[in-house]
Write a protein that holds these residues in place. Structure first.
Motif, short mmCIF file in Angstrom:
data_model
loop_
_atom_site.label_atom_id
_atom_site.label_comp_id
_atom_site.label_asym_id
_atom_site.label_seq_id
_atom_site.Cartn_x
_atom_site.Cartn_y
_atom_site.Cartn_z
N SER B 68 0.83 -1.21 0.00
CA SER B 68 0.00 0.00 0.00
C SER B 68 0.86 1.25 0.00
CB SER B 68 -0.93 0.01 1.20
OG SER B 68 -0.20 0.12 2.42
N LYS B 69 2.03 1.17 0.62
CA LYS B 69 2.96 2.30 0.66
C LYS B 69 4.05 2.15 -0.39
CE LYS B 69 2.36 3.26 5.59
NZ LYS B 69 3.03 3.37 6.90
N LYS B 70 4.02 1.02 -1.12
CA LYS B 70 5.04 0.75 -2.12
C LYS B 70 6.44 0.90 -1.51
CE LYS B 70 2.54 1.65 -6.40
NZ LYS B 70 1.18 1.66 -5.83
N SER B 71 6.65 0.16 -0.43
CA SER B 71 7.95 0.25 0.23
C SER B 71 8.30 -1.09 0.87
CB SER B 71 7.95 1.35 1.28
OG SER B 71 7.10 1.01 2.35
N SER B 72 9.60 -1.27 1.05
CA SER B 72 10.13 -2.47 1.70
C SER B 72 11.28 -2.05 2.59
CB SER B 72 10.63 -3.46 0.63
OG SER B 72 11.31 -4.54 1.22
N SER B 73 11.51 -2.86 3.62
CA SER B 73 12.67 -2.60 4.47
C SER B 73 13.45 -3.89 4.66
CB SER B 73 12.25 -2.03 5.83
OG SER B 73 11.53 -2.99 6.56
N LEU B 74 14.75 -3.73 4.78
CA LEU B 74 15.65 -4.84 5.07
C LEU B 74 16.31 -4.55 6.41
CD1 LEU B 74 17.33 -7.39 4.30
CD2 LEU B 74 18.97 -5.83 3.22
N LEU B 75 16.12 -5.47 7.34
CA LEU B 75 16.73 -5.36 8.66
C LEU B 75 17.79 -6.44 8.81
CD1 LEU B 75 16.84 -4.41 11.68
CD2 LEU B 75 15.02 -6.07 12.12
N ILE B 76 18.98 -6.02 9.18
CA ILE B 76 20.05 -6.95 9.50
C ILE B 76 20.28 -6.86 11.00
CG2 ILE B 76 22.44 -7.65 9.08
CD1 ILE B 76 22.31 -6.12 6.43
N THR B 77 20.03 -7.94 11.70
CA THR B 77 20.18 -7.90 13.15
C THR B 77 21.59 -8.34 13.55
OG1 THR B 77 19.38 -10.17 13.36
CG2 THR B 77 17.75 -8.40 13.51
N ALA B 78 22.02 -7.83 14.71
CA ALA B 78 23.33 -8.20 15.28
C ALA B 78 24.41 -8.14 14.21
CB ALA B 78 23.25 -9.58 15.91
#
Lengths: 115, 109
Positions: B68-78
Motif C-alpha cells: 500500500s505504501k510501495k515500500s520495503s525494508s531490510l533489517l540486518i540484526t546483530a
C-alpha cells in the motif's frame, strides 16, 4: 548446477579501441541474460537484456552493442571506446519461469579502464 | 519505471547493532528482492518477498513489504563487520530488471 562465466576479469584499453566482453552460462537453458555497468561508487545501470537468441533490448544505445549468438552466450561490444565507458561490467542471468524467475545470478565482473 | 530507490544512501553502525535500510518503488510489483555487493564483486541474491507476503526471514535478515505504501525494508540484526557491503533492492514484474542506487553499509568493529 548452474554457473556463469565472464571474461576477461580486467582490461585496460586506449580510447578508440574496440571492446569485447563475453559471458556464458552453464547448466540451464533459455535463460534471460543481462549486462549491467557500474561506475566507481555508483549503482548499477542496465545496459542490455535478452530473452532469447538474437533478441536484444537496449537501454543505453550509445556506442555499446550486445549480441546473443547462442542460447547461453552474451557478448558486449564496442567499436570505439570512450573514456566514459570505464567501469565495472556485470553479466547476469535469470530463469524464465518457475520459482527462480527474475532472481539474478551474477558473474564475477569485468573491470574496464579506458585511458 | 519499476526501479526501486534505497535509503539511506550510506549507513555506518557499530558491530552488534541492527541495520535498517529501505526501498521505495512506484509501480505494482510481483516480487521484491534484496541483493548484497561486496566491494569489487558481483551481486549476491539475499532474499525475495512476493507481493502477497508481508514479512520474511532468513537468518539475521528480516524483510518487510508494504504494497500500500510501495515500500520495503531490510533489517540486518546483530550486524558483523562482514556485513559491510552495498545493498540493493530489485523490483520484479517483467524481464527488465532495474536496480536502485543502493545503500552502502559500513559496520565498524
Amino acid at each position: 548446477s548452474q554457473t556463469i562465466h565472464q571474461w576477461p576479469a580486467t582490461l585496460v584499453q586506449p580510447v578508440g579501441s574496440p571492446l569485447s566482453l563475453e559471458c556464458t552460462v552453464e547448466g540451464t537453458s533459455n535463460p534471460n541474460l543481462y549486462w549491467y555497468r557500474q561506475a566507481a561508487g555508483r549503482g548499477l545501470q542496465l545496459l542490455f537484456y535478452s530473452v532469447g537468441i538474437g533478441q536484444i533490448s537496449s537501454e543505453v544505445p550509445q556506442n555499446l552493442s550486445a549480441s546473443r549468438p547462442q542460447d547461453r552466450q552474451f557478448i558486449l561490444s564496442s567499436k570505439k571506446l570512450l573514456l566514459s565507458d570505464s567501469g565495472f561490467y556485470l553479466c547476469a542471468w535469470s530463469a524464465t519461469g518457475g520459482s527462480g524467475a527474475n532472481v539474478l545470478t551474477f558473474g564475477a565482473g569485468s573491470r574496464l579502464t579506458v585511458l | 519505471s519499476q526501479q526501486g530507490e534505497e535509503d539511506p544512501q550510506a549507513l555506518s553502525i557499530q558491530e552488534g547493532e541492527n541495520a535498517t535500510m529501505n526501498c521505495s518503488y512506484k509501480t505494482s510489483i510481483n516480487n521484491l528482492q534484496w541483493y548484497r555487493q561486496n566491494s569489487g564483486r558481483g551481486l549476491v541474491h539475499l532474499i525475495l518477498i512476493r507481493s502477497n507476503e508481508r514479512e520474511k526471514h532468513s537468518g539475521r535478515l528480516r524483510v518487510t513489504l508494504d504494497t500500500s505504501k510501495k515500500s520495503s525494508s531490510l533489517l540486518i540484526t546483530a550486524s558483523r563487520a562482514a556485513d559491510t557491503a552495498s545493498y540493493f533492492c530489485l523490483t520484479g514484474g517483467s524481464e527488465k530488471l532495474v536496480f536502485g542506487k543502493g545503500t552502502k553499509l559500513t559496520v565498524n568493529p
